[in-house]
Write a protein that holds these residues in place. Structure first.
Motif, PDB file in Angstrom:
ATOM      1  N   PRO A 113      31.400  62.791 117.389  1.00 14.47           N
ATOM      2  CA  PRO A 113      31.211  61.567 117.484  1.00 14.47           C
ATOM      3  C   PRO A 113      30.822  60.876 116.218  1.00 14.47           C
ATOM      4  CG  PRO A 113      30.265  62.740 119.394  1.00 14.47           C
ATOM      5  CD  PRO A 113      30.676  63.872 118.354  1.00 14.47           C
ATOM      6  N   ARG A 114      29.767  61.741 115.395  1.00 15.61           N
ATOM      7  CA  ARG A 114      29.551  61.023 114.060  1.00 15.61           C
ATOM      8  C   ARG A 114      30.580  61.159 113.065  1.00 15.61           C
ATOM      9  NH1 ARG A 114      28.825  63.097 109.571  1.00 15.61           N
ATOM     10  NH2 ARG A 114      29.081  65.448 110.253  1.00 15.61           N
ATOM     11  N   GLU A 115      31.499  62.298 113.340  1.00 12.40           N
ATOM     12  CA  GLU A 115      32.510  62.253 112.345  1.00 12.40           C
ATOM     13  C   GLU A 115      33.506  61.305 112.437  1.00 12.40           C
ATOM     14  OE1 GLU A 115      34.666  64.172 109.243  1.00 12.40           O
ATOM     15  OE2 GLU A 115      32.767  65.152 110.189  1.00 12.40           O
ATOM     16  N   ASP A 117      32.649  58.074 114.017  1.00 16.99           N
ATOM     17  CA  ASP A 117      31.882  56.876 113.522  1.00 16.99           C
ATOM     18  C   ASP A 117      32.169  56.099 114.831  1.00 16.99           C
ATOM     19  OD1 ASP A 117      29.861  55.153 112.515  1.00 16.99           O
ATOM     20  OD2 ASP A 117      31.488  54.149 111.376  1.00 16.99           O
ATOM     21  N   VAL A 118      32.062  56.762 116.002  1.00 17.22           N
ATOM     22  CA  VAL A 118      32.017  55.989 117.107  1.00 17.22           C
ATOM     23  C   VAL A 118      30.667  55.720 117.812  1.00 17.22           C
ATOM     24  CG1 VAL A 118      32.796  56.226 119.828  1.00 17.22           C
ATOM     25  CG2 VAL A 118      34.392  57.316 118.027  1.00 17.22           C
ATOM     26  N   GLU A 119      30.476  54.453 117.856  1.00 12.64           N
ATOM     27  CA  GLU A 119      29.187  53.956 118.450  1.00 12.64           C
ATOM     28  C   GLU A 119      28.974  54.369 119.660  1.00 12.64           C
ATOM     29  OE1 GLU A 119      27.095  49.632 119.055  1.00 12.64           O
ATOM     30  OE2 GLU A 119      28.827  49.728 117.685  1.00 12.64           O
ATOM     31  N   GLN A 120      27.781  54.953 119.775  1.00 12.84           N
ATOM     32  CA  GLN A 120      27.278  55.459 121.077  1.00 12.84           C
ATOM     33  C   GLN A 120      28.429  56.551 121.707  1.00 12.84           C
ATOM     34  OE1 GLN A 120      26.159  52.504 123.804  1.00 12.84           O
ATOM     35  NE2 GLN A 120      24.949  51.445 122.423  1.00 12.84           N
ATOM     36  N   GLY A 121      29.153  57.230 120.712  1.00 15.83           N
ATOM     37  CA  GLY A 121      30.186  58.016 121.292  1.00 15.83           C
ATOM     38  C   GLY A 121      29.614  59.392 121.985  1.00 15.83           C
ATOM     39  N   SER A 122      30.441  59.804 122.728  1.00 18.30           N
ATOM     40  CA  SER A 122      30.245  60.901 123.249  1.00 18.30           C
ATOM     41  C   SER A 122      31.564  61.809 123.643  1.00 18.30           C
ATOM     42  CB  SER A 122      29.706  60.979 124.847  1.00 18.30           C
ATOM     43  OG  SER A 122      30.176  60.094 125.682  1.00 18.30           O
ATOM     44  N   VAL A 123      31.604  62.995 123.551  1.00 18.01           N
ATOM     45  CA  VAL A 123      32.790  63.723 123.787  1.00 18.01           C
ATOM     46  C   VAL A 123      33.225  63.434 125.304  1.00 18.01           C
ATOM     47  CG1 VAL A 123      34.012  66.360 123.739  1.00 18.01           C
ATOM     48  CG2 VAL A 123      32.329  65.325 121.684  1.00 18.01           C
ATOM     49  N   SER A 124      34.648  63.415 125.672  1.00 19.43           N
ATOM     50  CA  SER A 124      34.965  63.358 126.721  1.00 19.43           C
ATOM     51  C   SER A 124      35.826  64.539 127.231  1.00 19.43           C
ATOM     52  CB  SER A 124      35.843  62.218 127.051  1.00 19.43           C
ATOM     53  OG  SER A 124      36.957  62.128 126.294  1.00 19.43           O
ATOM     54  N   TYR A 125      36.621  65.167 126.208  1.00 13.95           N
ATOM     55  CA  TYR A 125      37.131  66.233 126.629  1.00 13.95           C
ATOM     56  C   TYR A 125      37.993  67.284 125.238  1.00 13.95           C
ATOM     57  CZ  TYR A 125      41.921  64.167 126.794  1.00 13.95           C
ATOM     58  OH  TYR A 125      42.978  63.411 126.659  1.00 13.95           O
ATOM     59  N   ARG A 149      32.677  50.630 122.684  1.00  9.32           N
ATOM     60  CA  ARG A 149      33.337  49.872 121.915  1.00  9.32           C
ATOM     61  C   ARG A 149      34.626  50.431 121.119  1.00  9.32           C
ATOM     62  NH1 ARG A 149      30.070  45.393 121.444  1.00  9.32           N
ATOM     63  NH2 ARG A 149      27.863  45.674 121.703  1.00  9.32           N
ATOM     64  N   SER A 150      34.819  51.749 121.063  1.00  6.41           N
ATOM     65  CA  SER A 150      35.827  52.250 120.463  1.00  6.41           C
ATOM     66  C   SER A 150      36.137  53.623 120.979  1.00  6.41           C
ATOM     67  CB  SER A 150      35.847  52.225 119.015  1.00  6.41           C
ATOM     68  OG  SER A 150      34.713  52.965 118.593  1.00  6.41           O
ATOM     69  N   SER A 151      37.089  54.383 120.699  1.00  8.28           N
ATOM     70  CA  SER A 151      37.189  55.873 121.027  1.00  8.28           C
ATOM     71  C   SER A 151      38.206  56.495 119.764  1.00  8.28           C
ATOM     72  CB  SER A 151      37.905  55.722 122.251  1.00  8.28           C
ATOM     73  OG  SER A 151      39.332  55.259 122.252  1.00  8.28           O
ATOM     74  N   GLY A 152      38.167  57.754 119.879  1.00  5.55           N
ATOM     75  CA  GLY A 152      39.253  58.302 118.828  1.00  5.55           C
ATOM     76  C   GLY A 152      39.272  59.506 119.145  1.00  5.55           C
ATOM     77  N   TYR A 153      39.947  60.532 118.336  1.00  5.41           N
ATOM     78  CA  TYR A 153      39.704  61.891 118.448  1.00  5.41           C
ATOM     79  C   TYR A 153      40.133  62.617 117.077  1.00  5.41           C
ATOM     80  CZ  TYR A 153      45.081  62.038 118.543  1.00  5.41           C
ATOM     81  OH  TYR A 153      46.582  61.797 118.414  1.00  5.41           O
ATOM     82  N   ALA A 164      43.325  65.853 111.087  1.00  3.50           N
ATOM     83  CA  ALA A 164      43.462  64.421 111.093  1.00  3.50           C
ATOM     84  C   ALA A 164      42.478  63.752 112.014  1.00  3.50           C
ATOM     85  CB  ALA A 164      44.932  64.179 111.970  1.00  3.50           C
ATOM     86  N   LYS A 165      42.357  62.387 111.896  1.00  5.36           N
ATOM     87  CA  LYS A 165      41.344  61.714 112.557  1.00  5.36           C
ATOM     88  C   LYS A 165      42.010  60.340 113.056  1.00  5.36           C
ATOM     89  CE  LYS A 165      37.278  62.833 109.688  1.00  5.36           C
ATOM     90  NZ  LYS A 165      36.215  62.446 109.069  1.00  5.36           N
TER      91      LYS A 165
END
Length: 166
Positions: A113-115, A117-125, A149-153, A164-165
């Protein structure tokens, strides 16, 4: 938001504070449980999926290499096999659990989540498979992070290098 049960922690022999399938030693212990319960020496997998409190994997039948079966881990046990579509490329996609550095992967998952930079991010899977679109088809893990507000992997290789990010 489901968490690992006390039964999961006991059956897997987890001694840390693992709350989710991707924390601490949980992924390594579930991978080892799949390896022990599923035919093959070593078992050849085509994918492993780790969610909050359960996991799924698809493994190659050692006698019929194009035959794949899906297995689940829930509440402390590996499920019976569920037939999947045959795959003539299964052997090229297959991997053993020793090809992933599970401890290093767990560390990267914790930082995802920090890497990203997803605000209030948590791992989903976390999804582990060969990247068949890259030369050499390296074993990779995709770590998915969701926030309001966002997501990523993040894509990492079996040695924990971030490839990759997104």
């Amino acid at each position: 938001d489901e968490r690992l049960s006390d039964n999961d922690r006991e059956v897997l022999g987890l001694t840390g504070n693992e709350q989710y399938m991707w924390e601490g030693e949980a992924m390594a212990k579930v991978a080892a449980a799949f390896d022990a319960a599923i035919p093959g020496t070593p078992t050849k997998f085509t994918e492993m999926n780790f969610y909050t409190d359960y996991s799924f994997t698809t493994a190659q039948n050692p006698q019929l290499p194009d035959h794949l079966d899906r297995y689940g881990w829930r509440v402390g046990e590996v499920s019976a096999p569920e037939a999947q579509s045959n795959d003539d490329e299964a052997t090229a996609k297959a991997f053993g659990i020793d090809e992933m550095d599970w401890a290093l992967l767990a560390q990267i998952v914790a930082e995802a989540p920090r890497e990203l930079d997803v605000e209030q991010g948590s791992v989903s899977y976390v999804f582990v498979s060969r990247d068949t679109f890259t030369e050499g088809a390296p074993l990779v893990a995709r770590i998915y992070v969701d926030g309001p507000r966002s997501s990523g992997y993040i894509v990492v290789d079996g040695q924990g290098n971030i490839l990759a990010k997104y």
